[in-house]
Design a protein around this motif. Structure first.
Motif, short mmCIF file in Angstrom:
data_model
loop_
_atom_site.label_atom_id
_atom_site.label_comp_id
_atom_site.label_asym_id
_atom_site.label_seq_id
_atom_site.Cartn_x
_atom_site.Cartn_y
_atom_site.Cartn_z
N PRO A 1 0.79 -1.24 0.00
CA PRO A 1 0.00 0.00 0.00
C PRO A 1 0.83 1.29 0.00
N LEU A 2 2.04 1.27 0.53
CA LEU A 2 2.83 2.52 0.57
C LEU A 2 3.13 3.04 -0.84
N PRO A 3 3.90 2.31 -1.66
CA PRO A 3 4.20 2.88 -2.99
C PRO A 3 2.99 3.01 -3.90
N VAL A 4 2.01 2.12 -3.76
CA VAL A 4 0.86 2.22 -4.67
C VAL A 4 0.07 3.49 -4.36
N THR A 5 -0.02 3.85 -3.07
CA THR A 5 -0.73 5.08 -2.71
C THR A 5 0.05 6.30 -3.24
N VAL A 6 1.37 6.27 -3.08
CA VAL A 6 2.19 7.41 -3.52
C VAL A 6 2.06 7.61 -5.03
N ILE A 7 2.25 6.55 -5.79
CA ILE A 7 2.23 6.74 -7.26
C ILE A 7 0.82 7.08 -7.73
N ARG B 1 -3.56 -4.31 -8.05
CA ARG B 1 -2.84 -5.47 -7.51
C ARG B 1 -3.20 -6.72 -8.34
N ARG B 2 -4.50 -6.87 -8.58
CA ARG B 2 -4.96 -8.04 -9.33
C ARG B 2 -4.37 -8.02 -10.75
N HIS C 1 -6.85 -14.98 -20.23
CA HIS C 1 -6.96 -14.21 -18.99
C HIS C 1 -6.05 -12.98 -19.06
N LEU C 2 -4.86 -13.19 -19.58
CA LEU C 2 -3.90 -12.11 -19.71
C LEU C 2 -4.44 -11.02 -20.66
N ARG C 3 -5.02 -11.50 -21.77
CA ARG C 3 -5.57 -10.57 -22.76
C ARG C 3 -6.71 -9.75 -22.14
N ALA C 4 -7.57 -10.45 -21.39
CA ALA C 4 -8.72 -9.77 -20.77
C ALA C 4 -8.23 -8.75 -19.74
N THR C 5 -7.18 -9.11 -19.00
CA THR C 5 -6.64 -8.20 -17.99
C THR C 5 -6.06 -6.96 -18.65
N GLY C 6 -5.32 -7.16 -19.74
CA GLY C 6 -4.75 -6.03 -20.47
C GLY C 6 -5.85 -5.09 -20.92
N PHE C 7 -6.95 -5.67 -21.37
CA PHE C 7 -8.05 -4.85 -21.86
C PHE C 7 -8.74 -4.09 -20.72
N GLU C 8 -8.84 -4.74 -19.56
CA GLU C 8 -9.44 -4.09 -18.39
C GLU C 8 -8.62 -2.85 -17.98
N PHE C 9 -7.32 -3.05 -17.95
CA PHE C 9 -6.38 -1.97 -17.64
C PHE C 9 -6.57 -0.82 -18.64
N PHE C 10 -6.61 -1.20 -19.91
CA PHE C 10 -6.75 -0.21 -20.99
C PHE C 10 -8.04 0.61 -20.83
N GLN C 11 -9.14 -0.10 -20.56
CA GLN C 11 -10.42 0.60 -20.42
C GLN C 11 -10.41 1.53 -19.21
N TYR C 12 -9.76 1.07 -18.15
CA TYR C 12 -9.67 1.87 -16.94
C TYR C 12 -8.99 3.20 -17.25
N VAL D 1 2.64 0.69 -13.03
CA VAL D 1 3.19 -0.63 -12.72
C VAL D 1 4.63 -0.51 -12.21
N ALA D 2 5.48 0.25 -12.95
CA ALA D 2 6.88 0.39 -12.54
C ALA D 2 6.95 1.16 -11.23
N GLY D 3 5.96 2.02 -10.99
CA GLY D 3 5.99 2.88 -9.82
C GLY D 3 5.61 2.18 -8.53
#
Ligand code: HEM
Length: 401
Positions: free
Chosen positions: A143-149, A164-165, A182-193, A237-239
Motif C-alpha cells: 500500500p505505501l508505494p501504490v498510494t504514492v504513485i 494489484r490483481r 486471462h492475460l488478454r482480458a486483464t490487459g483490456f481491463e487496464f486499458f479501459q480503466y 506498474v513500474a511505480g
C-alpha cells in the motif's frame, strides 16, 4: 528446465549466478513458458556494456513479425505497450522528457512529508488490526508505494485492489490458451480503466500528472492517445511493483543480519547507504526487460546475432566479486556502491529518486515503530512472488512484532 526457473532457483538464484559468472558468463537460456531463447548476461561489465550499447534495441515493432508472434505476451499487451521502456530514440527521448521533470530528486523531496504520513498510518492501522504481527507485503510494502504513485498520477488510490490483481496477472507466466485469454482480458481491463480516467481528466483537468499528460496529448504531435495510455500503465506498474519488493527484501535482509540491523539502528546516518546496499544485495528487479540486437554484436567474446534476445541479470551483476569486494556480504555502510539495480544507460530507472526516498522512509519508520519485528515463519517457507525472472520478490512476509 533451466535451474533459474525452478522453485529452488526462484527462491535463491545466487548459487546459479555464481556458477554462471565463473563458467559461462554469457549463456543461452530458453524461457520455459513461451520457449523463447535468449542470451543471459551475468557479469557486471558485460551487463553495463550491453545496456549502454545503442546496437541493442527495445522497440519490438522493428523485430521480424514471425519472431514477435513467439513473444506472445507483448502481443497481448500491445494496447498498453507503447511506452518509453519499449521505445528507442528519438521516440524514447520524447516520451521520457514529457515526464522527467515530475521525478527529479528536488520535486520528489517535496513528497517526503506525505510519504511519512502514509507510512505512519499504515503501521498504526496494522497495530490496530493485530498488535502481534502482520503480513508486511500486503499491509505495508504494497500500500505505501501504490498510494504514492496513485496520488502523484491522480489515479484514485481506492482502486488499488484492481491494480494489484492486474499486475499479479502480468507477472504470472502464461502458456496455456486459458492463461493467455486471462492475460488478454486483464490487459483490456487496464486499458479501459485508463481510457475512462483520461476522459474524466479531459473534461475536468486537475493538478495531477494525468491532466498534465492529457494536455500534452491534446498538443497533438507530442503524445498520441496510445502513448498516453502506455505511459500511465508503465508509471503505475513500474511505480509500485518494484518498490514493494525493495521494502520487503530490504527488511528481510535486516532480519537475516541482526548485527547490521543493530548497526543501522545505532547510527541512522547510515539509512541512505543501507538502502543502496539493499538495492545491490537484494534488488527487486532481477533481470532487465528484453532487448534485441539490431545488428551482429560481439560482447564478452560471444557474437550475438541480429534479432537475438538478451537479458542482463542485474542481481547477478551486483553480486559480481570482481566489482564488489565481499559481494556476498550485506554491509549497510558499503562505499563505494555503484550497483546497477536501477538499470543503466538511456532506460535507467526514471523513478529512482522516488523509490529511494520511499525506501528510506519505510525502513526508518518500521525500525522505529516496530523495533522487535522478526520473521513469523521459517525462512525456507517464504515463496517467490513470481516464477518469471524479472522480479526477485516474496509473495508474503509474515512478521511478529
Ligand atoms: C525503468 C528498477 C521504481 C519508473 C527501470 C529499469 C529498472 C528499474 C531496472 C530499467 C529496465 C530495463 O532497462 O529493462 C526499479 C527499481 C525500483 C523502481 C529497482 C524500486 C526499487 C520505480 C518507480 C518509478 C519507476 C517508483 C516511478 C515512476 C520507471 C520507468 C522506467 C523504469 C518509467 C523506464 C525508463 C525508460 O525506459 O527510460 N526501473 N524501478 N521505477 N522505471 Fe523503475
Amino acid at each position: 528446465m533451466h535451474p533459474l526457473f525452478t522453485l529452488a532457483g526462484r527462491k535463491d538464484p545466487h548459487p546459479i549466478y555464481k556458477r554462471l559468472r565463473a563458467e559461462e558468463p554469457i549463456s543461452q537460456v530458453i524461457e520455459p513458458y513461451r520457449k523463447v531463447p535468449f542470451w543471459l548476461l551475468t557479469r557486471y561489465t558485460d551487463c553495463s556494456e550491453m545496456l549502454r550499447d545503442p546496437r541493442f534495441g527495445k522497440d519490438f515493432t522493428k523485430w521480424p513479425p514471425e519472431e514477435r508472434a513467439r513473444l506472445r505476451v507483448s502481443g497481448e499487451f500491445d494496447v498498453l505497450g507503447k511506452h518509453m521502456l519499449s521505445a528507442d530514440p528519438p521516440d524514447h527521448t520524447r516520451l521520457r522528457s514529457l515526464v522527467a521533470k515530475a521525478f527529479t530528486p528536488q520535486i520528489v523531496e517535496g513528497l517526503r512529508g506525505r510519504i511519512s504520513t502514509i507510512a505512519e498510518n499504515l503501521v498504526s492501522a496494522a497495530l490496530a488490526r493485530d498488535a502481534s504481527g502482520m503480513d508486511l507485503v500486503s499491509q505495508f510494502s504494497y500500500p505505501l508505494p501504490v498510494t504514492v504513485i496513485a496520488e502523484l498520477l491522480g489515479v484514485p488510490s481506492a482502486d488499488q485492489d484492481d491494480f494489484r490483481r492486474w499486475t499479479t496477472t502480468l507477472f504470472t507466466p502464461a502458456d496455456t490458451e486459458e492463461q493467455l485469454a486471462h492475460l488478454r482480458a486483464t490487459g483490456f481491463e487496464f486499458f479501459q480503466y485508463f481510457m475512462a480516467l483520461i476522459e474524466r481528466r479531459r473534461a475536468e483537468p486537475r493538478d495531477d500528472l494525468v491532466s498534465g499528460l492529457v494536455a500534452a496529448e491534446e498538443g497533438g504531435d507530442r503524445l498520441s492517445t496510445q502513448e498516453l495510455v502506455g505511459m500511465l500503465f508503465l508509471l503505475l506498474v513500474a511505480g509500485h511493483e518494484t518498490t514493494v519488493n525493495l521494502i520487503t527484501n530490504g527488511m528481510l535482509a535486516l532480519m537475516d543480519h541482526p548485527e547490521e540491523r543493530e548497526r543501522l539502528v545505532a547510527d541512522p546516518s547510515l539509512l541512505e547507504s543501507a538502502v543502496e546496499e539493499m538495492l545491490r544485495y537484494c534488488g527487486p528487479v532481477e533481470t532487465t526487460t528484453y532487448r534485441f540486437a539490431l545488428e551482429d554484436v560481439e560482447i564478452g567474446g560471444v557474437t550475438i546475432r541480429k534479432n537475438e534476445l538478451v537479458l542482463a541479470s542485474l542481481l547477478s551483476a551486483d553480486h559480481d566479486e570482481s566489482r564488489f569486494p565481499n559481494a556476498a556480504r550485506f554491509d549497510v555502510g558499503r562505499k563505494p556502491n555503484k550497483h546497477i539495480a536501477f538499470g543503466y544507460g538511456i532506460h535507467f530507472c526514471l523513478g529512482a529518486p522516488l523509490a529511494r526516498l520511499e525506501a528510506v522512509i519505510a525502513v526508518e519508520t518500521l525500525l522505529r515503530r516496530l523495533p522487535r519485528m522478526k520473521l513469523a515463519v521459517p525462512r525456507e517457507d517464504l515463496e517467490p512472488s513470481s516464477m518469471l525472472l524479472l522480479l526477485h520478490a516474496k509473495k508474503r512476509l509474515p512478521v511478529q512484532f
